[in-house]
Enzyme design. Sequence first.
Site, PDB file in Angstrom:
ATOM      1  N   HIS A   1       1.401   8.272  -2.491  1.00 16.01           N
ATOM      2  CA  HIS A   1       2.437   7.361  -2.957  1.00 16.01           C
ATOM      3  C   HIS A   1       1.936   6.533  -4.124  1.00 16.01           C
ATOM      4  CE1 HIS A   1       0.202   5.406   0.313  1.00 16.01           C
ATOM      5  NE2 HIS A   1       0.499   4.232  -0.218  1.00 16.01           N
TER       6      HIS A   1
ATOM      7  N   HIS B   1       2.335   2.991  -6.020  1.00 16.46           N
ATOM      8  CA  HIS B   1       2.786   1.603  -5.908  1.00 16.46           C
ATOM      9  C   HIS B   1       3.278   1.157  -7.280  1.00 16.46           C
ATOM     10  CE1 HIS B   1       0.856   0.553  -1.992  1.00 16.46           C
ATOM     11  NE2 HIS B   1       0.061   1.558  -2.336  1.00 16.46           N
TER      12      HIS B   1
END
Length: 139
Positions: free
Chosen positions: A99, A101
Amino acid sequence: MSCVFCEIVAGDAPAIRVYEDDAHLAFLDIRPMVRGHTLVIPKAHSVDMTDTPAQTLAGMMAIGQRVALAARASGLHADGSNLVINDGKAAFQTVFHIHLHVAPRRRGDKLSFAKGVLLRRDPDRERHGRLLREAIEGL
């Protein structure tokens, strides 16, 4: 093993979605560092940079850019953003579904990603550069 991000993709876990397409999803972090802290993930599970295709990473970054631009244009009044991937446990990755950020930043906010980091000199930069060049050529 269960993956909370895969559960979010499937609609089995709650999330405040801010962007979605066929391959990616962006949603607000449940433990935000700043207002608007967003996570961008591929819908297909991959753990980290070692098993994520370059095209998927490029898509994540393109969406991260859109989220960062939206943070500037919106009521969040961001002046900039940090875009960060924590790749592996040694880099503080805690959810093992890759992922990105996106942390919208405002001038004068108190968040510091590098607080306490010491400036270091690498006495063997030439060798380390050679090691990286050789490994890149071998990929």
